[in-house]
Design a protein around this motif. Structure first.
Motif, PDB file in Angstrom:
ATOM      1  N   SER A   1      -7.875 -10.048  11.524  1.00 45.94           N
ATOM      2  CA  SER A   1      -7.440 -10.866  10.380  1.00 45.94           C
ATOM      3  C   SER A   1      -8.358 -10.725   9.158  1.00 45.94           C
ATOM      4  CB  SER A   1      -7.321 -12.335  10.796  1.00 45.94           C
ATOM      5  OG  SER A   1      -6.231 -12.472  11.681  1.00 45.94           O
ATOM      6  N   PRO A   2      -9.700 -10.733   9.319  1.00 46.07           N
ATOM      7  CA  PRO A   2     -10.531 -10.564   8.110  1.00 46.07           C
ATOM      8  C   PRO A   2     -10.221  -9.246   7.381  1.00 46.07           C
ATOM      9  CG  PRO A   2     -11.867 -11.406   9.900  1.00 46.07           C
ATOM     10  CD  PRO A   2     -10.540 -11.046  10.503  1.00 46.07           C
ATOM     11  N   ALA A   3     -10.045  -8.158   8.134  1.00 50.07           N
ATOM     12  CA  ALA A   3      -9.738  -6.864   7.497  1.00 50.07           C
ATOM     13  C   ALA A   3      -8.410  -6.954   6.745  1.00 50.07           C
ATOM     14  CB  ALA A   3      -9.682  -5.758   8.551  1.00 50.07           C
ATOM     15  N   MET A   4      -7.385  -7.532   7.377  1.00 53.16           N
ATOM     16  CA  MET A   4      -6.051  -7.629   6.756  1.00 53.16           C
ATOM     17  C   MET A   4      -6.096  -8.480   5.489  1.00 53.16           C
ATOM     18  SD  MET A   4      -3.139  -8.169   9.682  1.00 53.16           S
ATOM     19  CE  MET A   4      -3.356  -9.905   9.756  1.00 53.16           C
TER      20      MET A   4
ATOM     21  N   ALA B   1       9.637  -1.761  19.535  1.00 53.68           N
ATOM     22  CA  ALA B   1       8.558  -1.995  18.569  1.00 53.68           C
ATOM     23  C   ALA B   1       7.527  -2.915  19.206  1.00 53.68           C
ATOM     24  CB  ALA B   1       9.112  -2.628  17.291  1.00 53.68           C
ATOM     25  N   ASN B   2       6.258  -2.770  18.777  1.00 51.43           N
ATOM     26  CA  ASN B   2       5.232  -3.677  19.294  1.00 51.43           C
ATOM     27  C   ASN B   2       4.904  -4.764  18.269  1.00 51.43           C
ATOM     28  OD1 ASN B   2       3.210  -2.839  17.496  1.00 51.43           O
ATOM     29  ND2 ASN B   2       2.489  -1.236  18.875  1.00 51.43           N
ATOM     30  N   GLY B   3       4.026  -5.695  18.656  1.00 52.25           N
ATOM     31  CA  GLY B   3       3.802  -6.924  17.891  1.00 52.25           C
ATOM     32  C   GLY B   3       2.912  -6.804  16.666  1.00 52.25           C
ATOM     33  N   LEU B   4       2.576  -5.566  16.278  1.00 53.04           N
ATOM     34  CA  LEU B   4       1.716  -5.424  15.096  1.00 53.04           C
ATOM     35  C   LEU B   4       2.392  -6.006  13.849  1.00 53.04           C
ATOM     36  CD1 LEU B   4      -1.021  -4.324  14.301  1.00 53.04           C
ATOM     37  CD2 LEU B   4       0.045  -2.121  13.826  1.00 53.04           C
ATOM     38  N   SER B   5       3.694  -5.787  13.748  1.00 54.23           N
ATOM     39  CA  SER B   5       4.401  -6.312  12.569  1.00 54.23           C
ATOM     40  C   SER B   5       4.402  -7.838  12.568  1.00 54.23           C
ATOM     41  CB  SER B   5       5.837  -5.777  12.527  1.00 54.23           C
ATOM     42  OG  SER B   5       6.482  -6.007  13.763  1.00 54.23           O
ATOM     43  N   MET B   6       4.461  -8.452  13.746  1.00 50.38           N
ATOM     44  CA  MET B   6       4.399  -9.923  13.819  1.00 50.38           C
ATOM     45  C   MET B   6       3.030 -10.407  13.352  1.00 50.38           C
ATOM     46  SD  MET B   6       4.934 -12.324  17.178  1.00 50.38           S
ATOM     47  CE  MET B   6       4.444 -14.048  17.162  1.00 50.38           C
ATOM     48  N   LEU B   7       1.996  -9.731  13.820  1.00 43.50           N
ATOM     49  CA  LEU B   7       0.628 -10.096  13.414  1.00 43.50           C
ATOM     50  C   LEU B   7       0.482 -10.025  11.897  1.00 43.50           C
ATOM     51  CD1 LEU B   7      -2.426 -10.509  14.387  1.00 43.50           C
ATOM     52  CD2 LEU B   7      -2.647  -8.071  13.904  1.00 43.50           C
TER      53      LEU B   7
ATOM     54  N   SER C   1      -1.941 -19.031  -1.431  1.00 42.56           N
ATOM     55  CA  SER C   1      -2.072 -18.477  -2.784  1.00 42.56           C
ATOM     56  C   SER C   1      -0.892 -18.803  -3.691  1.00 42.56           C
ATOM     57  CB  SER C   1      -2.201 -16.951  -2.701  1.00 42.56           C
ATOM     58  OG  SER C   1      -0.995 -16.395  -2.206  1.00 42.56           O
ATOM     59  N   HIS C   2       0.240 -19.157  -3.099  1.00 44.22           N
ATOM     60  CA  HIS C   2       1.484 -19.388  -3.854  1.00 44.22           C
ATOM     61  C   HIS C   2       1.942 -18.137  -4.594  1.00 44.22           C
ATOM     62  CE1 HIS C   2       1.091 -23.628  -2.937  1.00 44.22           C
ATOM     63  NE2 HIS C   2      -0.138 -23.582  -3.396  1.00 44.22           N
ATOM     64  N   VAL C   3       1.554 -16.962  -4.130  1.00 38.09           N
ATOM     65  CA  VAL C   3       2.095 -15.720  -4.721  1.00 38.09           C
ATOM     66  C   VAL C   3       2.624 -14.836  -3.590  1.00 38.09           C
ATOM     67  CG1 VAL C   3       0.543 -15.741  -6.713  1.00 38.09           C
ATOM     68  CG2 VAL C   3      -0.107 -14.446  -4.680  1.00 38.09           C
ATOM     69  N   LYS C   4       3.491 -13.888  -3.948  1.00 38.83           N
ATOM     70  CA  LYS C   4       4.052 -12.947  -2.972  1.00 38.83           C
ATOM     71  C   LYS C   4       2.939 -11.986  -2.532  1.00 38.83           C
ATOM     72  CE  LYS C   4       7.778 -11.018  -1.072  1.00 38.83           C
ATOM     73  NZ  LYS C   4       7.211 -11.186   0.265  1.00 38.83           N
ATOM     74  N   VAL C   5       2.851 -11.764  -1.233  1.00 44.95           N
ATOM     75  CA  VAL C   5       1.780 -10.915  -0.697  1.00 44.95           C
ATOM     76  C   VAL C   5       2.368  -9.590  -0.212  1.00 44.95           C
ATOM     77  CG1 VAL C   5       0.165 -10.729   1.235  1.00 44.95           C
ATOM     78  CG2 VAL C   5       0.298 -12.854  -0.082  1.00 44.95           C
ATOM     79  N   ASP C   6       1.664  -8.499  -0.491  1.00 43.83           N
ATOM     80  CA  ASP C   6       2.112  -7.171  -0.080  1.00 43.83           C
ATOM     81  C   ASP C   6       1.705  -6.916   1.380  1.00 43.83           C
ATOM     82  OD1 ASP C   6       2.733  -4.557   0.276  1.00 43.83           O
ATOM     83  OD2 ASP C   6       1.563  -3.800  -1.430  1.00 43.83           O
ATOM     84  N   ALA C   7       2.692  -7.024   2.286  1.00 47.96           N
ATOM     85  CA  ALA C   7       2.383  -6.859   3.716  1.00 47.96           C
ATOM     86  C   ALA C   7       1.978  -5.420   4.050  1.00 47.96           C
ATOM     87  CB  ALA C   7       3.590  -7.277   4.554  1.00 47.96           C
ATOM     88  N   HIS C   8       2.384  -4.450   3.210  1.00 47.58           N
ATOM     89  CA  HIS C   8       2.017  -3.049   3.488  1.00 47.58           C
ATOM     90  C   HIS C   8       0.502  -2.872   3.475  1.00 47.58           C
ATOM     91  CE1 HIS C   8       6.158  -2.770   2.044  1.00 47.58           C
ATOM     92  NE2 HIS C   8       6.242  -1.706   2.816  1.00 47.58           N
ATOM     93  N   VAL C   9      -0.155  -3.563   2.537  1.00 49.70           N
ATOM     94  CA  VAL C   9      -1.610  -3.455   2.427  1.00 49.70           C
ATOM     95  C   VAL C   9      -2.262  -4.031   3.691  1.00 49.70           C
ATOM     96  CG1 VAL C   9      -3.604  -4.316   1.122  1.00 49.70           C
ATOM     97  CG2 VAL C   9      -1.548  -3.583  -0.076  1.00 49.70           C
ATOM     98  N   MET C  10      -1.679  -5.131   4.172  1.00 46.89           N
ATOM     99  CA  MET C  10      -2.239  -5.756   5.379  1.00 46.89           C
ATOM    100  C   MET C  10      -1.990  -4.865   6.599  1.00 46.89           C
ATOM    101  SD  MET C  10      -1.289  -9.748   4.618  1.00 46.89           S
ATOM    102  CE  MET C  10      -2.685 -10.619   5.306  1.00 46.89           C
ATOM    103  N   MET C  11      -0.814  -4.239   6.654  1.00 42.78           N
ATOM    104  CA  MET C  11      -0.506  -3.335   7.770  1.00 42.78           C
ATOM    105  C   MET C  11      -1.488  -2.157   7.788  1.00 42.78           C
ATOM    106  SD  MET C  11       1.228  -2.398  10.390  1.00 42.78           S
ATOM    107  CE  MET C  11       2.810  -3.208  10.586  1.00 42.78           C
ATOM    108  N   ALA C  12      -1.741  -1.588   6.618  1.00 46.11           N
ATOM    109  CA  ALA C  12      -2.667  -0.444   6.545  1.00 46.11           C
ATOM    110  C   ALA C  12      -4.057  -0.865   7.026  1.00 46.11           C
ATOM    111  CB  ALA C  12      -2.727   0.090   5.112  1.00 46.11           C
ATOM    112  N   ALA C  13      -4.505  -2.055   6.597  1.00 45.95           N
ATOM    113  CA  ALA C  13      -5.833  -2.524   6.993  1.00 45.95           C
ATOM    114  C   ALA C  13      -5.893  -2.805   8.494  1.00 45.95           C
ATOM    115  CB  ALA C  13      -6.193  -3.778   6.202  1.00 45.95           C
ATOM    116  N   ALA C  14      -4.801  -3.369   9.046  1.00 44.86           N
ATOM    117  CA  ALA C  14      -4.770  -3.668  10.488  1.00 44.86           C
ATOM    118  C   ALA C  14      -4.823  -2.363  11.289  1.00 44.86           C
ATOM    119  CB  ALA C  14      -3.508  -4.455  10.832  1.00 44.86           C
ATOM    120  N   CYS C  15      -4.050  -1.358  10.860  1.00 42.65           N
ATOM    121  CA  CYS C  15      -4.049  -0.062  11.567  1.00 42.65           C
ATOM    122  C   CYS C  15      -5.452   0.550  11.534  1.00 42.65           C
ATOM    123  CB  CYS C  15      -3.052   0.905  10.930  1.00 42.65           C
ATOM    124  SG  CYS C  15      -1.348   0.459  11.235  1.00 42.65           S
TER     125      CYS C  15
END
Ligand code: NAP
Length: 307
Positions: free
Chosen positions: A34-37, A265-271, A283-297
């Protein structure tokens, strides 16, 4: 402050955290991605909005017996948001000032938001699952036929989300019948899904519709050598299989379903999506999940994903 470090209760007692601090709190917590994401998403947000430049997301190892002491300290240190993970998600319900209606149904909170009087609790696991199914398998829970495996905390969130989303059929199976019955009682008073049934993991329901999704919310598959919780040979050809477990990335369940030609599919997308939703709440703003996915990977040493 160092966002790579694992902080303790003593750090919380003795240290000021500047800017706008956020944290994941669990026990154990060392391997949380989570900290990385979140820090990757915050870095991205701060490129276009200077408000986020002093936001930082930390990791705290807090034992269950220390949690009730730690929570007021997080509040005093002005931690704007907390993510809670094992074993704090249920205990926290009694220690916070407000709980969202869906988190109340799920019986657990994984996201806390500061206000001057205390913390409000939310649960983003259900939304994380729902978005994960859409992104990875093209499945909308509304109108879906779902077989849910398990009756622990993750299964509760999944079952409540299925009902709130208006799934067509929900079949829930679990090893321990008493725990399965607890989950069924929880769903009893809820409307949104007309057909909710139980089954034994050793015998999948008969006469399944031609399409649907199996969601594994048991922890069977976490350990090397764990068998699949069900026999995928009994599923109709049009079914898909989602395993909440993402490490290992392919459990026996997913391997067997894949070998049968079913979409998996595995649970990475859920995380990733439960994390993205939490950051949106703070934050009340839209968050880019792609950036979080890249960091999680990257943090999990997995090949990058670009979906
Ligand atoms: P939990 O509350 O401890 O529940 C564990 C569940 O697994 C129970 O239903 C339990 O059945 C079942 N189980 C355990 N060992 C089993 C076995 N040998 N055979 C059959 N069933 C077995 O755990 P949880 O928090 O719900 O988490 C469940 C899984 O979901 C974990 O693998 C966790 O990592 C994963 N998860 C993933 C995400 C994500 O973001 N991807 C989020 C949350 C959880 P009994 O009732 O019979 O003990």
């Amino acid at each position: 402050m160092d966002t790579e470090k694992t902080y303790t209760l003593q750090d919380l007692e003795t240290t000021e955290f500047d800017g706008t601090p956020l944290a994941v709190v669990g026990h154990p917590i060392q391997h949380s991605v989570s900290p990385a994401m979140h820090n990757a998403a915050l870095a991205k947000l701060s490129e276009s909005d200077s408000r986020f430049k002093d936001w930082a997301y930390y990791r705290f190892d807090i034992a269950p017996e220390d949690f009730s002491r730690a929570l007021p300290l997080f509040h005093k240190r002005s931690f704007l948001g907390l993510n809670l993970t094992i074993p704090h998600k249920v205990q926290a319900m009694d220690l916070i000032q407000g709980v969202s209606p869906d988190a109340k149904c799920m019986g657990a909170v994984n996201t806390l938001v500061w206000d001057e009087f205390g913390y409000d609790g939310f649960n983003t696991d259900g939304v994380g699952l729902s978005r994960g199914l859409e992104v990875d398998l093209g499945i909308s829970l509304k109108g879906a036929n779902v077989i849910l495996l398990g009756s622990g905390g993750a299964a509760r969130a999944a079952a409540v989300q299925c009902v709130l989303s208006g799934c067509a059929q929900l079949h829930v199976g679990n090893r321990t019948p008493a725990r399965l019955q607890d989950l069924m009682s929880l769903l009893d008073g809820m409307s949104g899904c007309d057909h909710i049934q139980t089954f034994a993991l050793s015998a999948l329901p008969q006469d399944l519709p031609s399409e649907g999704v199996v969601v594994n919310a048991t922890s069977l598959g976490l350990k090397a050598g764990d068998p699949a919780p069900i026999d995928v040979a009994q599923l109709p050809d049009g079914w898909k299989v989602y395993d909440m477990i993402y490490n290992p990335s392919a459990t026996a369940l997913l391997q067997q379903a894949d070998a049968r030609g079913l979409q998996i599919a595995n649970g990475l997308s859920m995380l990733v999506h439960q994390g993205a939703r939490a950051l949106e709440i703070w934050s009340h703003v839209k968050v880019d999940a792609h950036v979080m996915m890249a960091a999680a990977c990257h943090a999990l040493k997995l090949p990058p994903r670009y979906d």
